[in-house]
Design a protein around this motif. Structure first.
Motif, PDB file in Angstrom:
ATOM      1  N   UNK A 178      17.408   9.469   1.594  1.00  0.00           N
ATOM      2  CA  UNK A 178      16.600   9.384   0.379  1.00  0.00           C
ATOM      3  C   UNK A 178      17.208  10.192  -0.760  1.00  0.00           C
ATOM      4  N   UNK A 179      17.901  11.264  -0.435  1.00  0.00           N
ATOM      5  CA  UNK A 179      18.588  12.061  -1.459  1.00  0.00           C
ATOM      6  C   UNK A 179      19.971  11.497  -1.760  1.00  0.00           C
ATOM      7  N   UNK A 180      20.650  11.019  -0.720  1.00  0.00           N
ATOM      8  CA  UNK A 180      21.987  10.466  -0.911  1.00  0.00           C
ATOM      9  C   UNK A 180      21.942   9.220  -1.793  1.00  0.00           C
ATOM     10  N   UNK A 181      20.885   8.422  -1.662  1.00  0.00           N
ATOM     11  CA  UNK A 181      20.792   7.199  -2.466  1.00  0.00           C
ATOM     12  C   UNK A 181      20.772   7.508  -3.957  1.00  0.00           C
ATOM     13  N   UNK A 182      20.075   8.563  -4.343  1.00  0.00           N
ATOM     14  CA  UNK A 182      20.040   8.929  -5.758  1.00  0.00           C
ATOM     15  C   UNK A 182      21.378   9.484  -6.227  1.00  0.00           C
ATOM     16  N   UNK A 183      22.095  10.175  -5.348  1.00  0.00           N
ATOM     17  CA  UNK A 183      23.432  10.655  -5.686  1.00  0.00           C
ATOM     18  C   UNK A 183      24.375   9.478  -5.925  1.00  0.00           C
TER      19      UNK A 183
END
Length: 297
Positions: A178-183
């Protein structure tokens, strides 16, 4: 003797001419001053780090002494390896470390894949895909990881028929993705729009535009925050001990239950995690430098 007539203005004083400084010498002097400033700054940083480390050790030792704690560091090596009848066997810390490495490796692969798919859905023109990705992000990022771990273990695991190892891996992967997708989405959006238009004008398909043009430019920008996410994944992997996976943290807890060596075991476990995260950060920095050099070419 020189006679000066009245009213004659005095002759101007001769100007002192200064030869221009050699540019090479000026550059050398500047570099030398810069090295001295950097040396002073690094020395100060190193001194502060050493002082903080000494203070931490002093606090731990004094706290243990006040508790009447009996240090037993000589027993720690047997938790890494044991020799029985001339044969070497892995200790519980090594077994737990291998499980932690397996969870981390699979978690990294799955979180990157899920994160990339989520980022592409968020960037797509599909309303259903965009809504699905947004709902996933809001659900995962606004609930605690521990609650998600229990939901995966007590709800999804019996339904899907997977064991506790893969339950822990999936819970960690979906949480970190969920955090990697925004990165990834931010890195893709950072590529100038002209690059997209130029790639489309030469007849490249959408998948080729991403693979050949966009991602090679976005990856160097994404590496630093991706490294932080991977480091968080390594640290978060300790939570799988709550569902009885015998990772490094759980093995350390079992050793403490048997030996009451609280300080020695937890300090050793913390040092192992520090080595893992430090090694990953060093590797990521090296990959980032290589990617930037390749991009400049």
């Amino acid at each position: 003797m020189t006679v000066i007539a009245p009213g004659t203005p005095p002759e101007p004083a001769a100007e002192t001419l200064v030869a221009p400084e050699d540019p090479a010498a000026a550059l050398a002097r500047y570099l030398h001053a810069e090295r001295r400033r950097r040396l002073r700054r690094n020395t100060l940083d190193l001194g502060l780090f050493a002082a903080g480390l000494v203070l931490l050790v002093w606090a731990v030792v004094n706290g243990a002494t006040a508790m009447g704690y009996n240090w037993q560091w000589y027993r720690v090596p047997q938790f890494f390896y044991r020799e029985i009848d001339g044969e070497w066997y892995r200790g519980p810390l090594i077994r737990g470390l291998l499980v932690t490495l397996q969870i981390t490796a699979w978690g990294m692969v799955l979180s990157l894949a899920i994160g990339l798919a989520t980022a592409l859905l968020r960037l797509s023109r599909s309303y259903a895909g965009h809504a699905l990705a947004t709902a996933y992000l809001e659900l995962i990022r606004n609930t605690p990881l521990l609650v998600q771990m229990y939901l995966f273990y007590f709800v999804l695991s019996p339904i899907l028929g997977i064991d506790r190892f893969w339950t822990g891996v999936l819970a960690l992967a979906f949480f970190e993705a969920s955090f990697i997708s925004e990165i990834i989405r931010g890195g893709i959006l950072s590529v100038p729009r002209g690059q997209w238009e130029a790639a489309s004008s030469v007849g490249l398909k959408q998948a080729q535009v991403y693979r050949l043009v966009v991602l090679p430019q976005a990856v160097p920008l994404m590496l630093p925050p991706l490294t932080s996410s991977m480091v968080n994944l390594i640290k978060s992997s300790a939570i799988v001990s709550t569902i009885a996976i015998f990772d490094l943290t759980n093995e350390g807890r079992n050793i403490i239950a048997d030996t009451f060596m609280t300080f020695e075991v937890w300090l050793t476990v913390a040092a192992i995690y520090l080595v893992l995260t430090g090694s990953l950060s060093t590797l990521a920095a090296w990959l980032e430098r290589r990617a930037r050099r390749a991009q400049r070419r």
